[in-house]
Design an enzyme around this catalytic site. Structure first.
Site, PDB file in Angstrom:
ATOM      1  N   PHE A 169      74.474 -76.882  19.201  1.00 45.29           N
ATOM      2  CA  PHE A 169      74.862 -78.278  19.403  1.00 45.29           C
ATOM      3  C   PHE A 169      76.117 -78.327  20.261  1.00 45.29           C
ATOM      4  O   PHE A 169      77.150 -77.743  19.918  1.00 45.29           O
ATOM      5  CB  PHE A 169      75.120 -78.970  18.057  1.00 45.29           C
ATOM      6  CG  PHE A 169      73.916 -78.994  17.175  1.00 45.29           C
ATOM      7  CD1 PHE A 169      73.044 -80.074  17.197  1.00 45.29           C
ATOM      8  CD2 PHE A 169      73.620 -77.915  16.350  1.00 45.29           C
ATOM      9  CE1 PHE A 169      71.906 -80.086  16.401  1.00 45.29           C
ATOM     10  CE2 PHE A 169      72.492 -77.913  15.552  1.00 45.29           C
ATOM     11  CZ  PHE A 169      71.631 -78.992  15.569  1.00 45.29           C
ATOM     12  N   LYS A 170      76.018 -79.028  21.380  1.00 41.64           N
ATOM     13  CA  LYS A 170      77.170 -79.258  22.237  1.00 41.64           C
ATOM     14  C   LYS A 170      77.660 -80.678  21.959  1.00 41.64           C
ATOM     15  O   LYS A 170      76.988 -81.651  22.301  1.00 41.64           O
ATOM     16  CB  LYS A 170      76.783 -79.091  23.711  1.00 41.64           C
ATOM     17  CG  LYS A 170      77.943 -79.308  24.685  1.00 41.64           C
ATOM     18  CD  LYS A 170      77.420 -79.281  26.113  1.00 41.64           C
ATOM     19  CE  LYS A 170      78.530 -79.555  27.111  1.00 41.64           C
ATOM     20  NZ  LYS A 170      78.001 -79.711  28.487  1.00 41.64           N
ATOM     21  N   ILE A 171      78.825 -80.781  21.335  1.00 43.80           N
ATOM     22  CA  ILE A 171      79.335 -82.075  20.885  1.00 43.80           C
ATOM     23  C   ILE A 171      80.392 -82.573  21.864  1.00 43.80           C
ATOM     24  O   ILE A 171      81.433 -81.939  22.056  1.00 43.80           O
ATOM     25  CB  ILE A 171      79.926 -81.973  19.463  1.00 43.80           C
ATOM     26  CG1 ILE A 171      78.898 -81.382  18.495  1.00 43.80           C
ATOM     27  CG2 ILE A 171      80.405 -83.339  18.996  1.00 43.80           C
ATOM     28  CD1 ILE A 171      77.632 -82.187  18.333  1.00 43.80           C
TER      29      ILE A 171
END
Length: 308
Positions: A169-171
């Site tokens: 997950f790239k937040i």
């Protein structure tokens, strides 16, 4: 295919797409940009992302860039290929193709179009299940404001637990650190890769929240390594000092030059011949360009000397 061990950690910057002055693809320049990014310390790379100007490429050009980069990298580092598309079957087909060519992971945004066309949470889940069923490499969900889609930490954690390949997950949303903490609390071991994004503008807070990877711009992976390496080795004080040194450049890229930053620095350093972006995009004002180079030079960024 790369033999790098999972989980993937460290610095995985976005590679810019290199054009000639006339706007055509410069694949020789692309290969030089890739070589610089690897030799400057990138643990891996991401291609065809928004910072790669993926939205100005034809499907045929996407294929050209993907093939050229994956062949040239030849397993030296893991390569993440962005395969975002609104249509589920097209995203699945793009993802299979990336996997077949040697991608280590695909990065995908939730389906959206324009300012108002959105998909329900149930539809987003079906979308990712279909893509996951088509491949055997990890999916990174890109949670970014540009999509205009709200993805709660609880929903992302559920996708990680229940959808086979969804594990990174790239937040990039506001209060990213708080979201990363909640995501890790709810997702546990299903969260293989909690990552920072958005040019590292919140990198230190995100590392404190548990981030293990950073997907930044491609202009100075050596600088990001100076932050993330000591942090992951338990030397937070050293990482804090490095973050303070590099933050002016990180901020300048994030707030002043955007996706043009890497190409501006690569041209100045003799790595590529042209820093052209594709119309209707425009390069920053010459004074803004000079400001970016000035800060990078003060930091002795490798990009300004690698190609000389």
């Amino acid at each position: 295919m790369t033999t790098a061990p999972r989980p993937y950690r460290g610095v995985f910057p976005v590679a810019p797409t290199i054009f000639h002055e006339d706007g055509t693809l410069d694949l020789d320049g692309q290969r030089r940009a890739i070589d610089f990014m690897i030799e400057a310390g990138s643990h891996g790379l991401c291609i065809l992302a928004n910072f790669s100007e993926q939205f100005v490429l034809t499907d045929a050009e996407r294929e050209e860039v993907m093939t050229a980069v994956l062949e040239h990298v030849a397993g030296r580092v893991p390569v993440i290929v962005t395969t975002t598309h609104f249509a589920t079957h097209i995203c699945a087909e793009r993802s299979r193709r990336a996997q077949d060519l040697g991608a280590a992971m695909v990065m995908i945004m939730p389906p959206y179009h324009g300012a108002t066309i959105r998909v329900t949470e149930a539809g987003i889940e079906r979308f990712f299940r279909t893509v996951s069923d088509a491949i055997s490499i990890p999916i990174m969900i890109q949670d970014a404001p540009v999509s205009g889609t709200t993805l709660s930490a609880a929903f992302l954690a559920r996708l990680a637990r229940e959808v086979g390949q969804v594990s990174y997950f790239k937040i990039e949303t506001a209060q990213a650190a708080a979201k990363l903490r909640t995501l890790l609390e709810l997702g546990g071991d299903a969260i293989e890769g909690p990552w920072d994004g958005e040019e590292a503008i919140t990198l230190l807070a995100d590392l404190d929240a548990g981030a293990t990877g950073a997907m930044t711009g491609g202009g100075y992976p050596d600088g990001i390594r100076q932050i993330i390496d000591p942090y992951l080795a338990g030397r937070r004080d050293e990482a804090v000092r490095a973050y303070a040194r590099w933050l002016p450049l990180i901020n300048y890229e994030n707030r002043q030059t955007g996706l043009a930053a890497a190409k501006i620095l690569m041209k100045e350093g003799g790595i590529i011949r042209s820093d052209a972006v594709r119309a209707p995009l425009e390069l920053p004002h010459p004074a803004t360009r000079a400001g970016l180079i000035e800060i990078a030079r003060s930091l002795d960024a490798a990009v300004l000397r690698w190609g000389r």
